[in-house]
Write a protein that holds these residues in place. Structure first.
Motif, short mmCIF file in Angstrom:
data_model
loop_
_atom_site.label_atom_id
_atom_site.label_comp_id
_atom_site.label_asym_id
_atom_site.label_seq_id
_atom_site.Cartn_x
_atom_site.Cartn_y
_atom_site.Cartn_z
N ALA A 141 0.81 -1.22 0.00
CA ALA A 141 0.00 0.00 0.00
C ALA A 141 0.84 1.26 0.00
CB ALA A 141 -0.94 0.00 1.20
N GLU A 142 2.05 1.18 0.54
CA GLU A 142 2.92 2.35 0.62
C GLU A 142 4.11 2.27 -0.32
OE1 GLU A 142 5.59 0.93 4.45
OE2 GLU A 142 3.56 1.67 4.78
N ALA A 143 4.20 1.22 -1.11
CA ALA A 143 5.41 0.97 -1.92
C ALA A 143 5.70 2.10 -2.91
CB ALA A 143 5.28 -0.36 -2.65
N MET A 144 4.66 2.68 -3.50
CA MET A 144 4.90 3.74 -4.49
C MET A 144 5.54 4.97 -3.88
SD MET A 144 4.17 2.61 -7.48
CE MET A 144 4.06 4.10 -8.46
N VAL A 220 4.15 -3.04 -9.97
CA VAL A 220 5.22 -2.25 -9.35
C VAL A 220 5.16 -2.29 -7.82
CG1 VAL A 220 6.19 0.08 -9.10
CG2 VAL A 220 5.57 -0.79 -11.37
N PRO A 221 4.02 -2.00 -7.18
CA PRO A 221 3.99 -2.05 -5.71
C PRO A 221 4.34 -3.43 -5.16
CG PRO A 221 2.08 -0.87 -6.53
CD PRO A 221 2.73 -1.50 -7.72
N SER A 228 11.93 -5.65 -0.98
CA SER A 228 12.36 -5.01 0.27
C SER A 228 12.29 -5.95 1.47
CB SER A 228 11.53 -3.76 0.54
OG SER A 228 10.23 -4.07 1.02
N ARG A 229 11.67 -7.11 1.30
CA ARG A 229 11.68 -8.12 2.36
C ARG A 229 13.04 -8.81 2.47
NH1 ARG A 229 6.95 -12.03 0.63
NH2 ARG A 229 8.09 -13.38 2.11
N PHE A 230 13.77 -8.84 1.38
CA PHE A 230 15.00 -9.62 1.32
C PHE A 230 16.27 -8.78 1.36
CE2 PHE A 230 11.62 -11.90 -0.84
CZ PHE A 230 11.62 -13.08 -0.13
N MET A 231 16.15 -7.51 1.03
CA MET A 231 17.30 -6.61 1.05
C MET A 231 16.80 -5.17 1.11
SD MET A 231 18.39 -7.10 -2.93
CE MET A 231 17.73 -8.79 -2.94
#
Length: 280
Positions: A141-144, A220-221, A228-231
């Motif tokens: 929900a906040e990725a963008m 994209v999101p 971002s979960r892995f690095m």
């Protein structure tokens, strides 16, 4: 805003594309288009700049990669179901992540090298995400909020190195010039929805790829959140998001690039590229 870098390799200057088609010099505002200038705060400064008042670059010469010195290039594999099918692969249940060496990044019109001994040089038109803010454990929900903008990318690949040599895909993706990026970075505010963009690629004037980002398996999101979960993602990191069908590997029989061939490609709103294949 369409941000770009112009000048000889290793000595590029920051600029932007004016609505009248001219390149304007941003050297008086920022030192480069790179990790230090892609934060939300700096992008706000850039987008508030009076472009009309910026100096016109009469002859920009070479256009370089639109992001200088990215810290990471993290590609998403098999992210179009029809491309997965043409390669004989099952569409993935989770995003496939692989690295492309940062030394592969080059300008959108630079020559692409055929590696010594290569027999399977291939093309891939892709939408690239450019990160603008440090991202770790980001929700979809906040990725963008962590995206600075988008760019056109050619994920050039050596298929024998990628699939027939032991190890990961990286060795088939990372030769010098295997990552033409640009011509410009379109900031998120100007890009709008990145999930309905026409895309295409021609080889020697013949259409090979026709597609749309509307058929991405992972949007994209989802990609930003998942990676971002892995690095930790950092400003200036580049994430090419996969290619539609029409690659040389998927043709029957496969067709690959040779010295003297040309690739021309584009994505709606993100400009066009053209490269000539030369011997390494």
């Amino acid at each position: 805003m369409k941000l770009l870098r112009y000048g000889p390799a290793g000595h590029e200057k920051p600029g932007c594309l004016h609505a009248d088609g001219t390149v304007r010099d941003l050297s008086g505002v920022v030192a480069d288009i790179s990790s230090a200038t892609l934060s939300p705060q700096m992008l706000s400064t850039l987008t508030a700049t009076d472009v009309d008042a910026l100096p016109v670059v009469a002859d920009p010469g070479r256009i370089g990669p639109c992001v200088g010195a990215p810290g990471k290039v993290l590609c998403i594999g098999l992210n179009y179901s029809d491309h997965a099918a043409e390669t004989g692969a099952t569409p993935p249940g989770q995003p496939i992540i692989f690295h492309k060496a940062t030394t592969a990044i080059c300008g959108p019109y630079d020559d692409v090298e055929l590696p010594r001994g290569s027999e399977a040089l291939d093309w891939e038109v892709e939408l690239a995400i450019v990160i603008g803010k440090k991202a770790k454990y980001v929700g979809e929900a906040e990725a963008m909020d962590y995206v600075a903008g988008f760019a056109l990318f050619n994920d050039v690949s050596e298929r024998n190195y990628q699939t027939k040599m032991e190890g990961q895909w990286t060795k088939g993706k990372s030769h010098d010039t295997f990552g033409p990026l640009g011509p410009w970075l379109v900031t998120k505010d100007e890009m709008g929805d990145p999930h309905d963009l026409a895309m295409w690629l021609d080889v020697n004037g013949e259409r090979r790829q026709t597609g749309s980002t509307s058929t991405l398996i992972f949007n994209v999101p989802t990609i930003v959140s998942y990676v971002s979960r892995f690095m930790t993602l950092m400003p200036g990191d580049v994430i090419p998001t996969g290619t539609p069908p029409g690659v040389g590997m998927g043709m029957k029989p496969p067709v690959y690039l040779k010295v003297g061939d040309t690739m021309a490609l584009g994505i709606e709103g993100l400009g066009e590229q053209k490269q000539t294949v030369v011997a390494a």
